[in-house]
Design a protein around this motif. Sequence first.
Motif, PDB file in Angstrom:
ATOM      1  N   GLY A  15      35.485  41.906  40.852  1.00  0.00           N
ATOM      2  CA  GLY A  15      36.043  41.679  42.172  1.00  0.00           C
ATOM      3  C   GLY A  15      35.662  42.743  43.184  1.00  0.00           C
ATOM      4  N   ARG A  64      28.214  35.510  47.889  1.00  0.00           N
ATOM      5  CA  ARG A  64      28.758  36.804  47.437  1.00  0.00           C
ATOM      6  C   ARG A  64      27.824  37.965  47.754  1.00  0.00           C
ATOM      7  NH1 ARG A  64      29.392  37.783  42.191  1.00  0.00           N
ATOM      8  NH2 ARG A  64      27.725  36.376  41.481  1.00  0.00           N
ATOM      9  N   SER A  82      32.582  40.581  45.541  1.00  0.00           N
ATOM     10  CA  SER A  82      33.227  39.711  44.536  1.00  0.00           C
ATOM     11  C   SER A  82      32.441  39.735  43.228  1.00  0.00           C
ATOM     12  CB  SER A  82      33.329  38.282  45.063  1.00  0.00           C
ATOM     13  OG  SER A  82      34.056  38.248  46.278  1.00  0.00           O
TER      14      SER A  82
END
Length: 119
Positions: A15, A64, A82
């Motif tokens: 994350g 991402r 992420s």
Amino acid sequence: HVQLAESGGGSVPAGGSLTISCVATGKILDRCGMAWYRQAPLKELVSTITVDGTTTYSDAVKGRFTISQDRAKNTLYLQMNSLKIEDTTTYYCAVAPGDYSSPSCAASWGPGTQVTVSS
């Protein structure tokens, strides 16, 4: 040949975010498209950017990761957000596939930079 050198890898939690860089010894970004690959287990094309800034992304990283370049600094970047555990591997920059055979785009692969994403 232009030499490429990646840096900025490290360990991040899932994350998290990380930006890796690739510095070229010459003005190759002014005349050649560039790319980021990763080793997983074969070299996988992650993203490309043309001289005029047009970008592409693999389905695995689309949305991402962001590729960018600073041609004044001869530097290519990959911003990774992420991050997932499966993003863990070594990342390499190189000339983009479309320009790879051009004599003016000859460049040596760098050592890569390791990105490790932990749970």
